[in-house]
Design a protein around this motif. Sequence first.
Motif, mmCIF file in Angstrom:
data_model
loop_
_atom_site.group_PDB
_atom_site.id
_atom_site.type_symbol
_atom_site.label_atom_id
_atom_site.label_comp_id
_atom_site.label_asym_id
_atom_site.label_seq_id
_atom_site.Cartn_x
_atom_site.Cartn_y
_atom_site.Cartn_z
ATOM 1 N N LEU A 28 7.708 29.992 83.479
ATOM 2 C CA LEU A 28 8.554 28.824 83.249
ATOM 3 C C LEU A 28 9.662 29.130 82.249
ATOM 4 O O LEU A 28 10.816 28.728 82.436
ATOM 5 C CB LEU A 28 7.709 27.651 82.743
ATOM 6 C CG LEU A 28 6.830 26.949 83.784
ATOM 7 C CD1 LEU A 28 5.838 26.017 83.095
ATOM 8 C CD2 LEU A 28 7.697 26.156 84.768
ATOM 9 N N SER A 29 9.300 29.854 81.197
ATOM 10 C CA SER A 29 10.282 30.119 80.139
ATOM 11 C C SER A 29 11.467 30.919 80.653
ATOM 12 O O SER A 29 12.592 30.762 80.165
ATOM 13 C CB SER A 29 9.613 30.839 78.959
ATOM 14 O OG SER A 29 9.217 32.146 79.321
ATOM 15 N N LYS A 188 -1.270 13.642 99.858
ATOM 16 C CA LYS A 188 -0.688 14.724 99.069
ATOM 17 C C LYS A 188 -0.444 15.967 99.938
ATOM 18 O O LYS A 188 -1.243 16.295 100.818
ATOM 19 C CB LYS A 188 -1.613 15.113 97.922
ATOM 20 C CG LYS A 188 -1.747 14.073 96.819
ATOM 21 C CD LYS A 188 -0.583 14.127 95.870
ATOM 22 C CE LYS A 188 -0.804 13.248 94.657
ATOM 23 N NZ LYS A 188 -1.011 11.831 94.931
ATOM 24 N N ALA A 189 0.662 16.648 99.662
ATOM 25 C CA ALA A 189 0.906 17.974 100.243
ATOM 26 C C ALA A 189 0.429 18.996 99.217
ATOM 27 O O ALA A 189 1.191 19.426 98.353
ATOM 28 C CB ALA A 189 2.385 18.169 100.547
ATOM 29 N N TYR A 190 -0.835 19.361 99.283
ATOM 30 C CA TYR A 190 -1.443 20.204 98.256
ATOM 31 C C TYR A 190 -0.874 21.619 98.291
ATOM 32 O O TYR A 190 -0.714 22.224 99.348
ATOM 33 C CB TYR A 190 -2.966 20.239 98.426
ATOM 34 C CG TYR A 190 -3.611 18.902 98.140
ATOM 35 C CD1 TYR A 190 -3.906 18.526 96.839
ATOM 36 C CD2 TYR A 190 -3.896 18.020 99.176
ATOM 37 C CE1 TYR A 190 -4.482 17.289 96.568
ATOM 38 C CE2 TYR A 190 -4.469 16.777 98.917
ATOM 39 C CZ TYR A 190 -4.754 16.421 97.613
ATOM 40 O OH TYR A 190 -5.317 15.182 97.345
ATOM 41 N N ARG A 191 -0.546 22.129 97.113
ATOM 42 C CA ARG A 191 -0.094 23.502 96.966
ATOM 43 C C ARG A 191 -1.309 24.421 96.803
ATOM 44 O O ARG A 191 -2.396 23.964 96.444
ATOM 45 C CB ARG A 191 0.823 23.656 95.753
ATOM 46 C CG ARG A 191 2.076 22.799 95.789
ATOM 47 C CD ARG A 191 2.995 23.222 96.950
ATOM 48 N NE ARG A 191 4.359 22.772 96.752
ATOM 49 C CZ ARG A 191 4.846 21.601 97.169
ATOM 50 N NH1 ARG A 191 4.037 20.756 97.805
ATOM 51 N NH2 ARG A 191 6.104 21.275 96.979
ATOM 52 N N LEU A 192 -1.114 25.722 97.042
ATOM 53 C CA LEU A 192 -2.184 26.702 96.850
ATOM 54 C C LEU A 192 -1.620 27.932 96.143
ATOM 55 O O LEU A 192 -1.133 28.864 96.785
ATOM 56 C CB LEU A 192 -2.810 27.091 98.193
ATOM 57 C CG LEU A 192 -3.982 28.070 98.118
ATOM 58 C CD1 LEU A 192 -5.158 27.456 97.370
ATOM 59 C CD2 LEU A 192 -4.418 28.518 99.505
ATOM 60 N N HIS A 193 -1.662 27.907 94.820
ATOM 61 C CA HIS A 193 -1.308 29.060 94.005
ATOM 62 C C HIS A 193 -2.592 29.525 93.329
ATOM 63 O O HIS A 193 -3.076 28.893 92.389
ATOM 64 C CB HIS A 193 -0.245 28.701 92.965
ATOM 65 C CG HIS A 193 1.038 28.194 93.556
ATOM 66 N ND1 HIS A 193 1.843 28.977 94.360
ATOM 67 C CD2 HIS A 193 1.652 26.980 93.478
ATOM 68 C CE1 HIS A 193 2.908 28.275 94.739
ATOM 69 N NE2 HIS A 193 2.815 27.059 94.217
ATOM 70 N N ALA A 380 5.979 28.121 89.154
ATOM 71 C CA ALA A 380 6.998 27.639 88.223
ATOM 72 C C ALA A 380 8.158 26.990 88.988
ATOM 73 O O ALA A 380 8.704 25.962 88.553
ATOM 74 C CB ALA A 380 7.499 28.786 87.359
ATOM 75 N N GLN A 381 8.539 27.559 90.123
ATOM 76 C CA GLN A 381 9.596 26.968 90.939
ATOM 77 C C GLN A 381 9.198 25.587 91.427
ATOM 78 O O GLN A 381 10.007 24.654 91.429
ATOM 79 C CB GLN A 381 9.919 27.892 92.111
ATOM 80 C CG GLN A 381 10.597 29.195 91.707
ATOM 81 C CD GLN A 381 10.791 30.140 92.883
ATOM 82 O OE1 GLN A 381 10.790 29.724 94.035
ATOM 83 N NE2 GLN A 381 10.958 31.418 92.592
ATOM 84 N N ALA A 385 11.210 22.210 90.209
ATOM 85 C CA ALA A 385 11.802 21.393 91.275
ATOM 86 C C ALA A 385 11.326 19.944 91.169
ATOM 87 O O ALA A 385 12.104 19.000 91.339
ATOM 88 C CB ALA A 385 11.448 21.969 92.648
ATOM 89 N N LEU A 386 10.048 19.759 90.850
ATOM 90 C CA LEU A 386 9.502 18.411 90.669
ATOM 91 C C LEU A 386 10.154 17.729 89.466
ATOM 92 O O LEU A 386 10.509 16.540 89.523
ATOM 93 C CB LEU A 386 7.992 18.469 90.493
ATOM 94 C CG LEU A 386 7.285 17.137 90.231
ATOM 95 C CD1 LEU A 386 7.484 16.177 91.426
ATOM 96 C CD2 LEU A 386 5.785 17.365 89.980
ATOM 97 N N ALA A 387 10.329 18.472 88.378
ATOM 98 C CA ALA A 387 10.950 17.907 87.183
ATOM 99 C C ALA A 387 12.375 17.474 87.462
ATOM 100 O O ALA A 387 12.824 16.403 87.023
ATOM 101 C CB ALA A 387 10.922 18.934 86.044
#
Length: 390
Positions: A28-29, A188-193, A380-381, A385-387
């Motif tokens: 993120l940083s 929800k469109a669940y992510r998988l990381h 992080a992307q 993007a959500l923010a």
Amino acid sequence: MNILHLTFYFDPDLSAGSFRNTSLVDALSRRLGADDQLDVVTTLPNRYATFSPEAPEQESRGRVTVERVHLPSHQSGMADQARSFAPYARRVLQRSRERHYDLVLASSSRLMTASLGALVARRQRAPLYLDIRDIFSDSLSDVLKGSPLRAVLPGIKLLEKWTIRNAAQVNLVSPGFREHFETLDPTKAYRLHTNGVDEAFLQCDFDPRLPRKNEPARILYAGNLGAGQGLHHIIPRAAQELGPDYEFRVLGDGGQRQELEDQCAGSDNVTIRPPVPRDELLTEYANADILFLHLNDLPAFRKVLPSKLFEYAATGRPILAGVSGEAEKLLNTEVDNAAVFHPCDVNGLVHALNTLSLEKRERQPFIQAYRRDAIMDAMAQDILALAQDG
């Protein structure tokens, strides 16, 4: 843009949550703009009573600030951990009253950090990104089987549903979690990381160790010694069955450590030591003949992908694993020279051990597919993007 990141464990603590969230903050940083700020609220190292490295309570890392909350001393029991969460929650709520945030990010294995994030996000009227590392209600249901404390489970499940439904986006660390969470919120469109292989393992050369003449083969386990791992159900009997040709070396701490020590008392081929810093751990991996992984024989653990699996695979060392479900599938399909047996089955362990080749194997396709930095970059992307959309 101001982001609040809640994680109970963070660098330099020793835990899967610490390693994951430290890597995520790094990712993120690298993407924060000149007007962005990321505030991490975590705790001073407390994962193990026997491992307490020094760390500052306040730290600045460019556009990232890290605040570590002091907790009262505690062991790894459920009641102790619940009590230790209270001062952390108080500080998070205080911090969120002092500043406005455009997004709240919470990483959670035991639900409470996730629920705290949901509460803060509602108060801030900000979107919530959840990183879910465990299904707490499932684990608790298995652990409390036959206990009067099972009476709290309906309340836990309601809190879990409320938390998930208040999230704008949810990431799951294992594909085995999806079915459970889709029943809580199918919209929800669940992510998988997933978890992955850290940079420290990419830089370390795990050359084959020099043979130890007339010494037993070393089977190493490094990690938590809790009810979830169930080592007290397998190592004492396995050590007796295998005899002097093999030795178990256990590095770790947790709620079941004393039980394991008691059951191994008098065993000449079991050594139990406290956790070690990560640089020493890499040396321990390099000096091992076989790396050992075990999860208790409970339904909840069929859905998880232990972070330890990714560490072990990166070393090239043979892997002996008492797992089922998602972890078994990954080892069988993507990790060369890994032998799987049913959890708590000593005969299965002995049979699996005999199928291993005691040599280093290159696992570059696995390492490239599960590099932690690449996984955290993608996550992080998602978060930024959500923010920005929020």
